[in-house]
Design an enzyme around this catalytic site. Structure first.
Site, mmCIF file in Angstrom:
data_model
loop_
_atom_site.group_PDB
_atom_site.id
_atom_site.type_symbol
_atom_site.label_atom_id
_atom_site.label_comp_id
_atom_site.label_asym_id
_atom_site.label_seq_id
_atom_site.Cartn_x
_atom_site.Cartn_y
_atom_site.Cartn_z
ATOM 1 N N SER A 15 32.369 48.395 33.543
ATOM 2 C CA SER A 15 33.296 48.689 34.639
ATOM 3 C C SER A 15 34.467 47.706 34.570
ATOM 4 O O SER A 15 34.536 46.885 33.651
ATOM 5 C CB SER A 15 32.554 48.585 35.971
ATOM 6 N N SER A 16 35.376 47.805 35.517
ATOM 7 C CA SER A 16 36.549 46.916 35.591
ATOM 8 C C SER A 16 37.504 47.041 34.404
ATOM 9 O O SER A 16 38.129 46.071 33.998
ATOM 10 C CB SER A 16 36.141 45.442 35.722
ATOM 11 N N LEU A 17 37.603 48.226 33.809
ATOM 12 C CA LEU A 17 38.522 48.396 32.687
ATOM 13 C C LEU A 17 39.897 48.852 33.159
ATOM 14 O O LEU A 17 40.831 48.939 32.369
ATOM 15 C CB LEU A 17 37.970 49.416 31.686
ATOM 16 N N GLY A 18 40.011 49.175 34.435
ATOM 17 C CA GLY A 18 41.322 49.591 34.941
ATOM 18 C C GLY A 18 41.497 51.104 34.982
ATOM 19 O O GLY A 18 42.599 51.608 34.736
ATOM 20 N N ILE A 21 44.261 51.972 37.405
ATOM 21 C CA ILE A 21 45.640 51.749 36.938
ATOM 22 C C ILE A 21 46.044 52.843 35.943
ATOM 23 O O ILE A 21 47.175 53.325 35.947
ATOM 24 C CB ILE A 21 45.777 50.348 36.278
ATOM 25 N N LYS A 189 35.807 46.095 17.473
ATOM 26 C CA LYS A 189 34.631 46.935 17.248
ATOM 27 C C LYS A 189 34.689 48.238 18.047
ATOM 28 O O LYS A 189 34.851 48.212 19.268
ATOM 29 C CB LYS A 189 33.370 46.151 17.649
ATOM 30 N N THR A 190 34.504 49.346 17.344
ATOM 31 C CA THR A 190 34.592 50.649 18.027
ATOM 32 C C THR A 190 33.224 51.237 18.372
ATOM 33 O O THR A 190 33.143 52.281 19.004
ATOM 34 C CB THR A 190 35.339 51.688 17.155
ATOM 35 N N CYS A 383 46.986 40.372 61.513
ATOM 36 C CA CYS A 383 45.759 40.765 62.204
ATOM 37 C C CYS A 383 45.003 39.536 62.723
ATOM 38 O O CYS A 383 45.489 38.907 63.659
ATOM 39 C CB CYS A 383 44.915 41.680 61.319
ATOM 40 N N MET A 386 47.389 36.773 63.116
ATOM 41 C CA MET A 386 48.200 36.827 64.341
ATOM 42 C C MET A 386 47.379 36.324 65.522
ATOM 43 O O MET A 386 47.849 35.546 66.351
ATOM 44 C CB MET A 386 48.667 38.274 64.566
ATOM 45 N N HIS A 509 48.729 45.857 59.845
ATOM 46 C CA HIS A 509 48.666 45.422 58.443
ATOM 47 C C HIS A 509 49.855 45.979 57.659
ATOM 48 O O HIS A 509 49.755 47.070 57.095
ATOM 49 C CB HIS A 509 47.375 45.932 57.792
ATOM 50 N N GLU A 511 50.802 45.186 54.843
ATOM 51 C CA GLU A 511 50.546 45.187 53.395
ATOM 52 C C GLU A 511 50.079 46.548 52.879
ATOM 53 O O GLU A 511 50.181 46.837 51.694
ATOM 54 C CB GLU A 511 49.514 44.103 53.028
HETATM 55 N N1 GLN Z 1 38.484 40.365 63.516
HETATM 56 C C1 GLN Z 1 39.680 40.772 64.171
HETATM 57 C C2 GLN Z 1 39.487 42.029 64.990
HETATM 58 O O1 GLN Z 1 38.551 42.748 64.790
HETATM 59 C C3 GLN Z 1 40.808 40.966 63.161
HETATM 60 C C4 GLN Z 1 40.541 42.014 62.153
HETATM 61 C C5 GLN Z 1 41.402 41.932 60.932
HETATM 62 O O2 GLN Z 1 41.973 40.877 60.628
HETATM 63 N N2 GLN Z 1 41.507 43.019 60.176
HETATM 64 O O3 GLN Z 1 40.267 42.328 65.861
#
Ligand code: GLN
Length: 535
Positions: A15-18, A21, A189-190, A383, A386, A509, A511
């Site tokens: 596993s972990s071969l990508g 991607i 090696k194949t 999250c 914050m 979030h 991200e």
């Molecule tokens: N543990 C916190 C909550 O449940 C923050 C969760 C998180 O950072 N995703 O509210």
């Protein structure tokens, strides 16, 4: 395009071969040709979703707009093809069985014995095809998690075999394997690849394309040998060599014609190669940046490569769009305290306080926040990050001794972070948080409003606790403002200390929706503030 085409990506040797991607890169190349493409991941484990798995088991838990807790590969898919995924893009064995068992209880099987073949495999096939039929994609790429030959992935492989038979030319199988380099013999090696393909053939599947993951260039001889032993054409043996950045993989795949071979095998027109202009521009900017911005990531899982995947990628994208090179410095929150915070944090241009759950490492987050606040270092809290900003402010500025979140201390005298009302009756842990995309409205002159260039946005969530609005005036009078709210419930989404250079905490979030071609504005603004902090 009339009929949906289905492409399956399996993995062999290890596993972990990508696979994620490679799937995302092929999707990118097909999308650049004008097709509507989606990618789906099947995970062979019994959990209904990865929401209850900890990061040691599974890396980051990614969240889709429709509130599904998903495999982190879905994050790669979105970052590459800029198309939102949903709960239909990540299926586990647990979900397949749950749905079959629910049908059995309803009596849908009309007295039949319910079996792996055909009932489980039918459910798997339905999950594959619904992306084509219901959501009308031209191409559905399905990545099968795990390694071919594992007991738990057998029903998925069997479903691919059946689909291949049913779909004919509208189906394609790509198998990703590994070619090890034996240093002592100086040889690639194949044999593991040959064995892995044999195993796939024993299960009734002849791969159309082989992608060979390798750390060294593969010669034409090696490719011919693999082609000969594995019943594939030499031009369908593609090398996937280690790259400094995953974002270079689509270009490497294009150079070798992965998309062209795939289209030809499915009897489709090939046409001109797309130029991938904006993607290449991103790579050029990433590679040509020389000046460095140093961001510290404070969390309790920083030693794990995949625990904060989307945050790492968002920061990289943000640094690139600011024409800086990102130097990400991991800071383990369990090893941080008021006494060593200065020594560990003094060289940073910006600090990011990571999301998370539970007590472990939390005091270190408070120390990092205290240092950042007192020394005016640009800081982004996400999250739990914050929530920690709020608690630190309560303790050290408002003088609320032992202020806390009721997640960490149910008896705290100052519950500045508290369980959301709607969470109070919930006992099941799986899939019950406040999940997915919700509106957020910003105060007009706040930092996030300026960063996004808008006062209303949508971002994704994953939490049970929230800012306790009872204390709002205490915070605002002392200099921490609530500058973002959910318009329906009033839930505090964003806090900031406007007197500092850049000090923002978001309950959501950001991200999860930052992609290569559509980076998240809050990350861009945070990294920009960190860069300005250098000067
Ligand atoms: N543990 C916190 C909550 O449940 C923050 C969760 C998180 O950072 N995703 O509210």
């Amino acid at each position: 395009m009339s009929e949906t085409k289905y492409i399956f990506v399996t993995g062999g040797v290890t596993s972990s071969l990508g696979k994620g991607i490679i799937s995302a890169s092929l999707a990118k190349l097909l999308q650049a040709r004008g097709y509507k493409v989606t990618i789906q991941k099947f995970d062979p484990y019994i959990n209904i979703d990865p929401g209850t798995l900890n990061p040691y088991e599974h890396g980051e838990c990614y969240v889709t707009v429709d509130g599904h807790e998903a495999d982190l590969d879905l994050g790669h898919y979105e970052r590459f093809i800029n198309t939102e995924t949903t709960r239909a893009n990540n299926i586990t064995t647990g979900r397949i069985y749950q749905s079959v068992i629910d049908k059995e209880r309803r009596g849908d099987y009309l007295g039949k014995t319910v079996q792996v073949v055909p009932h489980i495999t039918d459910e798997i096939k339905r999950s594959v095809k619904q992306l084509g039929t219901k959501y009308k994609f031209d191409f559905v790429i399905t990545e099968i998690g795990g390694v071919v030959g594992d007991i738990e992935s057998l029903p998925f492989v069997e479903s691919v075999r059946q689909l291949r038979w049913e779909l004919g030319k509208n189906c394609l199988c790509i198998h990703l394997t590994y070619v090890p380099y034996i240093a002592a013999a100086k040889e690639l090696k194949t044999k593991p690849t040959q064995h892995s393909v044999k195993q796939l053939q024993e299960l009734g599947i002849q791969p159309d394309i082989l992608v060979l993951r390798t750390e060294h260039e593969l010669s034409q001889d090696i490719r011919r040998k693999v082609a000969l032993f594995c019943n594939v054409e030499p031009n369908a043996v593609i090398q996937s060599i280690d790259m400094p950045s995953i974002y270079e993989v689509p270009l490497k795949m294009q150079e070798q014609g992965l998309d062209v071979v795939a289209l030809k095998k499915m009897g489709m027109p090939v046409g001109e190669a797309p130029d991938l202009g904006p993607w290449k521009q991103f790579l050029t900017r990433m590679k040509s940046a020389t000046e460095v911005v140093k961001i510290g990531l404070v969390g309790k899982y920083v030693e794990l490569q995949d625990a904060y995947k989307s945050i790492n990628e968002s920061l990289l994208q943000a640094a690139t769009y600011n024409d800086y090179k990102l130097k990400l410095i991991s800071i383990h929150s369990e090893k941080l305290n008021d006494a060593n915070a200065e020594e560990q944090l003094k060289d940073l241009d910006g600090i990011l306080i990571a999301p998370g759950f539970g007590q472990r490492g939390i005091e270190g987050k408070f120390s990092a926040i205290k240092y950042a606040r007192e020394n005016n270092v640009p800081t982004l809290g996400i999250c739990l990050g914050m929530q920690c900003m709020v608690i630190e402010f309560a303790r050290n500025v408002l003088g609320f001794e032992d202020a806390n979140s009721t997640e960490m201390d149910t008896k705290t005298p100052y519950n500045v972070i508290d369980l959301m009302e709607e969470q109070k009756g919930i006992t099941n842990m799986g899939g019950t948080m406040r999940l997915g995309s919700y509106d957020c409205e910003f105060e007009k002159d706040s930092t996030p409003a300026k960063a996004y260039g808008s006062t209303t946005i949508q971002e994704r969530h994953r939490h049970r606790f929230e800012f306790n609005s009872k204390y709002k005036t205490d915070f605002e009078n002392a200099g921490m403002s609530c500058v973002g709210h959910n318009p329906e419930t009033g839930l505090v989404e964003v806090v900031e200390i406007p007197s500092l250079k850049w000090f923002v905490g978001v309950q959501y979030h950001p991200e999860y929706n930052s992609t290569v071609l559509r980076p998240n504005p809050l990350f861009i603004d945070f990294v920009k503030a960190a860069i300005n902090n250098k000067k």
